[in-house]
Structure formats: C-alpha cells, structure tokens
Design a protein around this motif. Structure first.
Motif, PDB file in Angstrom:
ATOM      1  N   LEU A   3       0.921  -1.226  -0.018  1.00  0.00           N
ATOM      2  CA  LEU A   3      -0.107   0.165  -0.084  1.00  0.00           C
ATOM      3  C   LEU A   3       0.950   1.219   0.113  1.00  0.00           C
ATOM      4  CD1 LEU A   3      -2.751   1.415   0.143  1.00  0.00           C
ATOM      5  CD2 LEU A   3      -2.400   1.090   2.705  1.00  0.00           C
ATOM      6  N   TYR A   4       1.873   1.002   0.708  1.00  0.00           N
ATOM      7  CA  TYR A   4       2.885   2.636   0.735  1.00  0.00           C
ATOM      8  C   TYR A   4       3.533   2.843  -0.671  1.00  0.00           C
ATOM      9  CZ  TYR A   4       5.460   6.111   3.131  1.00  0.00           C
ATOM     10  OH  TYR A   4       5.855   7.169   3.692  1.00  0.00           O
ATOM     11  N   GLN A   5       3.616   1.879  -1.506  1.00  0.00           N
ATOM     12  CA  GLN A   5       4.267   1.965  -2.685  1.00  0.00           C
ATOM     13  C   GLN A   5       3.499   2.671  -3.966  1.00  0.00           C
ATOM     14  OE1 GLN A   5       5.455  -1.929  -3.556  1.00  0.00           O
ATOM     15  NE2 GLN A   5       7.559  -1.613  -3.007  1.00  0.00           N
ATOM     16  N   CYS A   6       2.074   2.665  -3.480  1.00  0.00           N
ATOM     17  CA  CYS A   6       1.088   3.190  -4.411  1.00  0.00           C
ATOM     18  C   CYS A   6       1.253   4.641  -4.319  1.00  0.00           C
ATOM     19  CB  CYS A   6      -0.445   3.026  -3.953  1.00  0.00           C
ATOM     20  SG  CYS A   6      -0.761   1.179  -3.936  1.00  0.00           S
ATOM     21  N   PRO A   7       1.037   5.240  -5.694  1.00  0.00           N
ATOM     22  CA  PRO A   7       0.891   6.616  -5.524  1.00  0.00           C
ATOM     23  C   PRO A   7      -0.200   7.334  -5.003  1.00  0.00           C
ATOM     24  CG  PRO A   7       1.434   5.715  -7.733  1.00  0.00           C
ATOM     25  CD  PRO A   7       1.259   4.575  -7.042  1.00  0.00           C
ATOM     26  N   LYS A   8      -0.175   8.604  -4.563  1.00  0.00           N
ATOM     27  CA  LYS A   8      -1.236   9.274  -3.960  1.00  0.00           C
ATOM     28  C   LYS A   8      -2.503   9.460  -4.896  1.00  0.00           C
ATOM     29  CE  LYS A   8      -2.588  13.751  -2.014  1.00  0.00           C
ATOM     30  NZ  LYS A   8      -1.926  15.032  -1.822  1.00  0.00           N
ATOM     31  N   GLY A   9      -3.601   9.048  -4.185  1.00  0.00           N
ATOM     32  CA  GLY A   9      -4.857   8.781  -4.992  1.00  0.00           C
ATOM     33  C   GLY A   9      -5.133   7.486  -5.892  1.00  0.00           C
ATOM     34  N   THR A  10      -4.225   6.729  -5.580  1.00  0.00           N
ATOM     35  CA  THR A  10      -4.514   5.348  -6.374  1.00  0.00           C
ATOM     36  C   THR A  10      -5.613   4.622  -5.535  1.00  0.00           C
ATOM     37  OG1 THR A  10      -1.972   5.391  -6.717  1.00  0.00           O
ATOM     38  CG2 THR A  10      -3.374   3.119  -6.891  1.00  0.00           C
ATOM     39  N   LYS A  11      -6.261   4.064  -6.160  1.00  0.00           N
ATOM     40  CA  LYS A  11      -7.558   3.152  -5.773  1.00  0.00           C
ATOM     41  C   LYS A  11      -6.982   1.552  -6.044  1.00  0.00           C
ATOM     42  CE  LYS A  11     -11.343   6.398  -6.470  1.00  0.00           C
ATOM     43  NZ  LYS A  11     -12.510   6.417  -6.621  1.00  0.00           N
ATOM     44  N   ALA A  12      -7.249   0.696  -5.089  1.00  0.00           N
ATOM     45  CA  ALA A  12      -6.665  -0.681  -5.236  1.00  0.00           C
ATOM     46  C   ALA A  12      -7.715  -1.552  -4.243  1.00  0.00           C
ATOM     47  CB  ALA A  12      -5.123  -0.760  -4.519  1.00  0.00           C
ATOM     48  N   THR A  13      -7.252  -2.821  -4.501  1.00  0.00           N
ATOM     49  CA  THR A  13      -7.911  -3.559  -3.513  1.00  0.00           C
ATOM     50  C   THR A  13      -7.058  -4.575  -2.797  1.00  0.00           C
ATOM     51  OG1 THR A  13      -9.651  -4.050  -5.787  1.00  0.00           O
ATOM     52  CG2 THR A  13      -9.347  -5.944  -4.054  1.00  0.00           C
ATOM     53  N   ILE A  14      -7.472  -4.964  -1.686  1.00  0.00           N
ATOM     54  CA  ILE A  14      -6.474  -5.494  -0.656  1.00  0.00           C
ATOM     55  C   ILE A  14      -6.372  -7.024  -0.728  1.00  0.00           C
ATOM     56  CG2 ILE A  14      -6.070  -6.093   1.602  1.00  0.00           C
ATOM     57  CD1 ILE A  14      -7.805  -3.460   2.609  1.00  0.00           C
ATOM     58  N   LYS A  15      -5.132  -7.420  -1.200  1.00  0.00           N
ATOM     59  CA  LYS A  15      -4.902  -8.687  -1.612  1.00  0.00           C
ATOM     60  C   LYS A  15      -4.430  -9.544  -0.139  1.00  0.00           C
ATOM     61  CE  LYS A  15      -1.647  -9.483  -4.278  1.00  0.00           C
ATOM     62  NZ  LYS A  15      -0.739  -9.746  -5.444  1.00  0.00           N
ATOM     63  N   ASP A  16      -3.896  -8.992   0.813  1.00  0.00           N
ATOM     64  CA  ASP A  16      -3.276  -9.526   1.837  1.00  0.00           C
ATOM     65  C   ASP A  16      -3.281  -8.718   3.161  1.00  0.00           C
ATOM     66  OD1 ASP A  16      -2.489 -12.079   3.147  1.00  0.00           O
ATOM     67  OD2 ASP A  16      -0.341 -11.319   2.683  1.00  0.00           O
ATOM     68  N   LEU A  17      -3.495  -9.209   4.149  1.00  0.00           N
ATOM     69  CA  LEU A  17      -3.409  -8.315   5.355  1.00  0.00           C
ATOM     70  C   LEU A  17      -2.326  -8.943   6.319  1.00  0.00           C
ATOM     71  CD1 LEU A  17      -6.903  -7.576   6.371  1.00  0.00           C
ATOM     72  CD2 LEU A  17      -5.276  -5.929   5.483  1.00  0.00           C
ATOM     73  N   PRO A  18      -1.416  -8.509   7.001  1.00  0.00           N
ATOM     74  CA  PRO A  18      -0.174  -8.975   7.794  1.00  0.00           C
ATOM     75  C   PRO A  18      -1.131  -9.866   8.944  1.00  0.00           C
ATOM     76  CG  PRO A  18      -0.525  -6.578   8.553  1.00  0.00           C
ATOM     77  CD  PRO A  18      -1.640  -7.095   7.307  1.00  0.00           C
ATOM     78  N   GLN A  19      -0.616 -11.235   9.092  1.00  0.00           N
ATOM     79  CA  GLN A  19      -1.060 -11.929  10.148  1.00  0.00           C
ATOM     80  C   GLN A  19      -0.317 -12.331  11.252  1.00  0.00           C
ATOM     81  OE1 GLN A  19      -3.982 -14.332   9.723  1.00  0.00           O
ATOM     82  NE2 GLN A  19      -5.079 -13.324   8.033  1.00  0.00           N
ATOM     83  N   THR A  20       0.955 -11.544  10.799  1.00  0.00           N
ATOM     84  CA  THR A  20       2.136 -11.845  12.222  1.00  0.00           C
ATOM     85  C   THR A  20       1.573 -11.157  13.502  1.00  0.00           C
ATOM     86  OG1 THR A  20       3.010  -9.593  11.372  1.00  0.00           O
ATOM     87  CG2 THR A  20       3.977 -11.701  10.413  1.00  0.00           C
ATOM     88  N   ASP A  21       0.785 -10.122  13.554  1.00  0.00           N
ATOM     89  CA  ASP A  21       0.235  -9.493  14.656  1.00  0.00           C
ATOM     90  C   ASP A  21      -1.056  -9.796  14.835  1.00  0.00           C
ATOM     91  OD1 ASP A  21       0.213  -8.153  16.905  1.00  0.00           O
ATOM     92  OD2 ASP A  21       0.896  -6.188  16.085  1.00  0.00           O
ATOM     93  N   ASP A  22      -1.533 -10.443  15.876  1.00  0.00           N
ATOM     94  CA  ASP A  22      -2.954 -10.786  15.880  1.00  0.00           C
ATOM     95  C   ASP A  22      -3.642  -9.617  16.369  1.00  0.00           C
ATOM     96  OD1 ASP A  22      -5.341 -12.674  15.813  1.00  0.00           O
ATOM     97  OD2 ASP A  22      -5.332 -12.390  17.939  1.00  0.00           O
ATOM     98  N   LEU A  23      -3.123  -8.683  17.058  1.00  0.00           N
ATOM     99  CA  LEU A  23      -3.863  -7.536  17.521  1.00  0.00           C
ATOM    100  C   LEU A  23      -3.926  -6.639  16.531  1.00  0.00           C
ATOM    101  CD1 LEU A  23      -4.919  -6.335  20.245  1.00  0.00           C
ATOM    102  CD2 LEU A  23      -2.806  -5.102  20.556  1.00  0.00           C
ATOM    103  N   THR A  24      -2.873  -6.301  15.492  1.00  0.00           N
ATOM    104  CA  THR A  24      -3.251  -5.606  14.449  1.00  0.00           C
ATOM    105  C   THR A  24      -4.135  -5.900  13.391  1.00  0.00           C
ATOM    106  OG1 THR A  24      -0.789  -4.653  14.509  1.00  0.00           O
ATOM    107  CG2 THR A  24      -1.729  -4.387  12.537  1.00  0.00           C
ATOM    108  N   TYR A  25      -4.302  -7.263  13.195  1.00  0.00           N
ATOM    109  CA  TYR A  25      -5.002  -7.816  12.122  1.00  0.00           C
ATOM    110  C   TYR A  25      -6.490  -7.420  12.716  1.00  0.00           C
ATOM    111  CZ  TYR A  25      -7.510 -11.486   9.545  1.00  0.00           C
ATOM    112  OH  TYR A  25      -8.035 -11.919   8.469  1.00  0.00           O
ATOM    113  N   ARG A  26      -6.693  -8.072  13.847  1.00  0.00           N
ATOM    114  CA  ARG A  26      -8.051  -7.711  14.434  1.00  0.00           C
ATOM    115  C   ARG A  26      -8.432  -5.981  14.472  1.00  0.00           C
ATOM    116  NH1 ARG A  26      -8.626  -9.909  20.260  1.00  0.00           N
ATOM    117  NH2 ARG A  26      -6.598  -9.541  20.454  1.00  0.00           N
ATOM    118  N   ARG A  27      -7.679  -5.157  14.534  1.00  0.00           N
ATOM    119  CA  ARG A  27      -7.770  -3.802  14.490  1.00  0.00           C
ATOM    120  C   ARG A  27      -8.161  -3.259  13.106  1.00  0.00           C
ATOM    121  NH1 ARG A  27      -3.859   1.218  14.464  1.00  0.00           N
ATOM    122  NH2 ARG A  27      -2.971  -0.139  12.963  1.00  0.00           N
ATOM    123  N   PHE A  28      -7.328  -4.143  11.934  1.00  0.00           N
ATOM    124  CA  PHE A  28      -7.715  -3.846  10.687  1.00  0.00           C
ATOM    125  C   PHE A  28      -9.056  -4.305  10.278  1.00  0.00           C
ATOM    126  CE2 PHE A  28      -2.982  -4.037   9.259  1.00  0.00           C
ATOM    127  CZ  PHE A  28      -2.987  -2.938   9.342  1.00  0.00           C
TER     128      PHE A  28
END
Length: 75
Positions: A3-28
């Motif tokens: 996501l950070y590599q995308c240029p500003k204003g880019t519309k995209a679809t989420i392919k994968d979320l980080p599963q390493t940290d359970d708390l962050t994943y649940r927040r997303f």
C-alpha cells in the motif's frame, strides 16, 4: 505491491493483510479492512511518516510499517 508504494490517489483492492501480529490484524478487520475491500491512498506524510487511506467510506491513519505490510492490487 504494498500500500505504501502506491502513488497518492491510487485506488486498489486489498490482497493480503499481515497475520504476524494478531492485535493489528483484528484492528484492521474491525475498521472494515478485509481482503477484497477497496482502498484508496489519500495522503503520505513526509520523511516516512504515517499515511491516510480511505476504506469503505472511512478515513484511517496508518503507520508506515502497517502500510508496508498490506498487499494491494491496482484496479
């Protein structure tokens, strides 16, 4: 691409979320950021700071580290 590599204003679809940290994943997921959701990068801060994304009509501030972990696919 992440996501950070995308240029500003880019519309995209989420392919994968980080599963390493359970708390962050649940927040997303609680914010509506699921695999297959549409997301738009609205703003990036200078010098590697946080970024603002829009997902399902909500503006969300993300740390650079989290944005680097979210894999997206351009629409």
């Amino acid at each position: 691409m992440n996501l950070y590599q995308c240029p500003k204003g880019t519309k995209a679809t989420i392919k994968d979320l980080p599963q390493t940290d359970d708390l962050t994943y649940r927040r997303f997921v609680s914010l509506g950021m699921n695999i297959g959701s549409s997301i738009c990068l609205k703003q990036k801060s200078a010098f590697g700071g946080p970024c603002i994304v829009e997902c399902n009509g909500k503006c969300i501030g993300l740390r650079k580290l989290d944005a680097l972990r979210i894999e997206v696919e351009k629409r």
